[in-house]
Design a protein around this motif. Structure first.
Motif, PDB file in Angstrom:
ATOM      1  N   TRP A 199       1.680  12.012  12.612  1.00 44.20           N
ATOM      2  CA  TRP A 199       3.067  12.221  12.929  1.00 44.20           C
ATOM      3  C   TRP A 199       3.925  10.996  12.562  1.00 44.20           C
ATOM      4  O   TRP A 199       5.009  11.104  12.003  1.00 44.20           O
ATOM      5  CB  TRP A 199       3.124  12.589  14.429  1.00 44.20           C
ATOM      6  CG  TRP A 199       4.460  12.560  14.885  1.00 44.20           C
ATOM      7  CD1 TRP A 199       5.353  13.560  14.814  1.00 44.20           C
ATOM      8  CD2 TRP A 199       5.106  11.411  15.359  1.00 44.20           C
ATOM      9  NE1 TRP A 199       6.551  13.102  15.234  1.00 44.20           N
ATOM     10  CE2 TRP A 199       6.418  11.786  15.574  1.00 44.20           C
ATOM     11  CE3 TRP A 199       4.716  10.103  15.611  1.00 44.20           C
ATOM     12  CZ2 TRP A 199       7.352  10.903  16.041  1.00 44.20           C
ATOM     13  CZ3 TRP A 199       5.632   9.216  16.076  1.00 44.20           C
ATOM     14  CH2 TRP A 199       6.937   9.623  16.288  1.00 44.20           C
ATOM     15  N   ALA A 200       3.372   9.783  12.845  1.00 43.17           N
ATOM     16  CA  ALA A 200       4.123   8.555  12.536  1.00 43.17           C
ATOM     17  C   ALA A 200       4.305   8.423  11.025  1.00 43.17           C
ATOM     18  O   ALA A 200       5.360   8.003  10.538  1.00 43.17           O
ATOM     19  CB  ALA A 200       3.393   7.332  13.089  1.00 43.17           C
ATOM     20  N   HIS A 255       7.812   8.390   9.243  1.00 41.82           N
ATOM     21  CA  HIS A 255       8.091   7.137   8.531  1.00 41.82           C
ATOM     22  C   HIS A 255       8.605   7.469   7.129  1.00 41.82           C
ATOM     23  O   HIS A 255       9.538   6.844   6.619  1.00 41.82           O
ATOM     24  CB  HIS A 255       6.809   6.298   8.445  1.00 41.82           C
ATOM     25  CG  HIS A 255       7.019   4.953   7.858  1.00 41.82           C
ATOM     26  ND1 HIS A 255       6.407   4.546   6.704  1.00 41.82           N
ATOM     27  CD2 HIS A 255       7.789   3.913   8.249  1.00 41.82           C
ATOM     28  CE1 HIS A 255       6.791   3.314   6.413  1.00 41.82           C
ATOM     29  NE2 HIS A 255       7.620   2.910   7.336  1.00 41.82           N
ATOM     30  N   ALA A 256       8.010   8.505   6.523  1.00 43.48           N
ATOM     31  CA  ALA A 256       8.426   8.902   5.171  1.00 43.48           C
ATOM     32  C   ALA A 256       9.821   9.541   5.203  1.00 43.48           C
ATOM     33  O   ALA A 256      10.615   9.345   4.289  1.00 43.48           O
ATOM     34  CB  ALA A 256       7.409   9.881   4.594  1.00 43.48           C
ATOM     35  N   ALA A 257      10.102  10.301   6.232  1.00 46.85           N
ATOM     36  CA  ALA A 257      11.398  11.000   6.321  1.00 46.85           C
ATOM     37  C   ALA A 257      11.855  10.963   7.776  1.00 46.85           C
ATOM     38  O   ALA A 257      11.535  11.865   8.555  1.00 46.85           O
ATOM     39  CB  ALA A 257      11.241  12.445   5.843  1.00 46.85           C
ATOM     40  N   PRO A 312       1.938   6.216   5.835  1.00 45.34           N
ATOM     41  CA  PRO A 312       1.673   5.474   7.064  1.00 45.34           C
ATOM     42  C   PRO A 312       2.534   4.223   7.164  1.00 45.34           C
ATOM     43  O   PRO A 312       2.794   3.569   6.139  1.00 45.34           O
ATOM     44  CB  PRO A 312       0.187   5.125   6.968  1.00 45.34           C
ATOM     45  CG  PRO A 312      -0.220   5.412   5.575  1.00 45.34           C
ATOM     46  CD  PRO A 312       0.768   6.348   4.975  1.00 45.34           C
ATOM     47  N   PRO A 313       3.005   3.891   8.379  1.00 47.76           N
ATOM     48  CA  PRO A 313       3.853   2.703   8.533  1.00 47.76           C
ATOM     49  C   PRO A 313       3.110   1.404   8.239  1.00 47.76           C
ATOM     50  O   PRO A 313       3.713   0.390   7.970  1.00 47.76           O
ATOM     51  CB  PRO A 313       4.309   2.752   9.996  1.00 47.76           C
ATOM     52  CG  PRO A 313       3.550   3.842  10.653  1.00 47.76           C
ATOM     53  CD  PRO A 313       2.868   4.657   9.606  1.00 47.76           C
ATOM     54  N   ARG A 321      -7.810   9.860   4.175  1.00 47.50           N
ATOM     55  CA  ARG A 321      -8.243   8.536   4.616  1.00 47.50           C
ATOM     56  C   ARG A 321      -7.130   7.506   4.494  1.00 47.50           C
ATOM     57  O   ARG A 321      -7.300   6.365   4.915  1.00 47.50           O
ATOM     58  CB  ARG A 321      -9.514   8.121   3.872  1.00 47.50           C
ATOM     59  CG  ARG A 321     -10.675   8.979   4.347  1.00 47.50           C
ATOM     60  CD  ARG A 321     -11.890   8.856   3.487  1.00 47.50           C
ATOM     61  NE  ARG A 321     -12.595   7.613   3.766  1.00 47.50           N
ATOM     62  CZ  ARG A 321     -13.769   7.307   3.219  1.00 47.50           C
ATOM     63  NH1 ARG A 321     -14.350   8.149   2.378  1.00 47.50           N
ATOM     64  NH2 ARG A 321     -14.357   6.174   3.507  1.00 47.50           N
ATOM     65  N   ARG A 322      -5.978   7.898   3.958  1.00 48.58           N
ATOM     66  CA  ARG A 322      -4.828   7.003   4.001  1.00 48.58           C
ATOM     67  C   ARG A 322      -4.410   6.728   5.456  1.00 48.58           C
ATOM     68  O   ARG A 322      -3.641   5.813   5.724  1.00 48.58           O
ATOM     69  CB  ARG A 322      -3.647   7.556   3.193  1.00 48.58           C
ATOM     70  CG  ARG A 322      -3.078   8.864   3.697  1.00 48.58           C
ATOM     71  CD  ARG A 322      -1.782   9.273   3.001  1.00 48.58           C
ATOM     72  NE  ARG A 322      -1.894   9.348   1.563  1.00 48.58           N
ATOM     73  CZ  ARG A 322      -0.879   9.557   0.718  1.00 48.58           C
ATOM     74  NH1 ARG A 322       0.340   9.733   1.201  1.00 48.58           N
ATOM     75  NH2 ARG A 322      -1.063   9.614  -0.568  1.00 48.58           N
ATOM     76  N   LEU A 323      -4.912   7.567   6.384  1.00 51.98           N
ATOM     77  CA  LEU A 323      -4.561   7.399   7.801  1.00 51.98           C
ATOM     78  C   LEU A 323      -5.665   6.717   8.608  1.00 51.98           C
ATOM     79  O   LEU A 323      -5.535   6.514   9.809  1.00 51.98           O
ATOM     80  CB  LEU A 323      -4.242   8.764   8.429  1.00 51.98           C
ATOM     81  CG  LEU A 323      -3.121   9.527   7.732  1.00 51.98           C
ATOM     82  CD1 LEU A 323      -2.992  10.932   8.294  1.00 51.98           C
ATOM     83  CD2 LEU A 323      -1.792   8.794   7.874  1.00 51.98           C
TER      84      LEU A 323
END
Ligand SMILES: Cc1ncc(COP(=O)(O)O)c(C=O)c1O
Length: 373
Positions: free
Chosen positions: A77-78, A82-84, A225-226, A244-246
């Protein structure tokens, strides 16, 4: 006295094989060194991804592993907001039984942005009214969030029907499946969700400190991701293009190996047969409790219900019921308003006692519980 465990919705004990996997890996870490031990079990960690993908009918690269359900949902969710970022006038739609942790986050960010959190209408039996929900969706709705099986009782919301509404409107759809995964079949394609998460410690019988996060491949590009690390965004490569970017590079390998065993065992038993054991047992418990004159069953829903059975005992606070039963070796849960605030407040409830059954339980356990109450 062998304890009688009826709090599988809180956390369920690991199997002997899962426990052995966890302990075995800690011993290997002590012998080889933790980094070297992780390398030695790399194929089993890949198997975890493959098994988890099978469990949810997803692809392995749509999965991430995080320390708990809230961290999993929060990561997705973050990265999405963060992206929009939310804008004034944006709307977030939630089910009435939404998990309190999700709501706390939504309310905080909505207040900051001048957005609103709106509760989807329910049928009389408490389940989400999908038709009414469809009428509420417009271009200002940023996401829809549904807690599929609430923490405070046996309701099973029609998450797939709401998914069709979200898909038709092109609105991101987040499912909190914390009480579903491991208890009944979960198919992210049929559910039509973009994000789904669950802790590993509940019906899956994985260890505490683990959670599964699914993100639909076509939704991943909308998640930035932030913050990142050496694994989620390697220097020469940039942000990974899979789920896995998260994740973070550092992982609790022993816990993940135990989770792999738990998932493999659930797949081996079959989710259909787990549900076929749990649901009639819980239905029997509801009947048995309803026979007790001073007990009121508090479950919502009129269709099939889950293994979570909520009730109150006249003249006794649910936490007191929990403590009284625990003194007799019977372990249940008790939930207050913060876990499912919208639903508890709508029904004028301060708390409920909750017995949750699993394939580890049988009819004799229900009898013990009923007589102790
Ligand atoms: C439906 C639901 N969502 C979320 C959670 C919280 O998950 P975690 O404690 O792993 O963050 C729970 C825990 O009971 C739950 O029942």
């Amino acid at each position: 006295m062998t304890p009688l465990l009826l709090n599988h919705a809180g956390a369920s004990p690991m199997s002997a094989a899962a426990l052995a996997a966890l302990q075995g890996h800690l011993a290997l870490e002590a012998r080889l060194g933790p980094m070297e031990a992780a390398e030695a079990v790399a194929p089993r960690l890949q198997r975890l991804r493959d098994d988890a993908a099978r469990l949810l009918n997803a692809d392995a690269d749509e999965l991430a592993f995080l320390p708990n359900g809230s961290a999993a949902f929060g990561a997705a969710w973050a990265a999405f907001t963060h992206a929009a970022p939310l804008r004034p006038g944006d709307r977030i739609l939630v089910g009435r039984q939404e998990w309190g942790g999700n709501l706390a986050t939504y309310r905080m960010v909505a207040e900051r942005a001048g957005a609103t959190v709106e509760v989807l209408p329910c049928h009389e039996d408490g389940s989400v009214d999908v038709q009414a929900a469809a009428a509420l969706v417009d271009e200002r709705v940023r996401w829809i969030s549904l807690t599929w099986l609430p923490a405070n009782g046996g309701l099973i919301n029609d998450a797939a029907a709401l998914g069709r509404v979200a898909r038709a409107a092109g609105v991101p759809y987040f499912i909190d499946a914390g009480q579903a995964v491991g208890q009944l079949p979960v198919d992210v394609q049929a559910l039509g969700c973009d994000v789904l998460k669950s802790a590993g410690r509940k019906h899956l019988r994985g260890p505490r400190g683990t959670a599964l996060l699914y993100v639909r491949r076509s939704f991943l590009q909308q998640l930035e991701p932030p913050w990142t690390d050496v694994a989620s965004a390697p220097w020469q490569q940039g942000l990974r293009d899979d789920a896995r970017r998260l994740e973070t590079a550092e992982q609790p390998v022993a816990l993940l190996l135990a989770l792999q065993v738990a998932i493999a065992e659930a797949l081996e038993t079959g989710l259909e047969s787990i549900a076929a054991h749990v649901q009639p047992l819980a239905a029997r418990l509801r009947e048995r409790l309803a026979e007790l004159p001073h007990v009121r069953v508090r479950d919502l829903g009129s269709g099939p219900r889950s293994g979570l059975v909520s009730f109150t005992v006249e003249g006794e606070a649910p936490t007191a019921t929990r403590v009284r039963l625990a003194a007799q070796g019977i372990h249940i849960g008790a939930n207050g308003v913060p876990y499912t605030p919208l639903d508890m407040q709508a029904r004028g409830l301060d708390a409920i006692a909750r017995a949750s059954v699993s394939p580890l339980n049988d009819e004799a356990d229900l009898e013990k519980l009923a007589s102790a109450i």
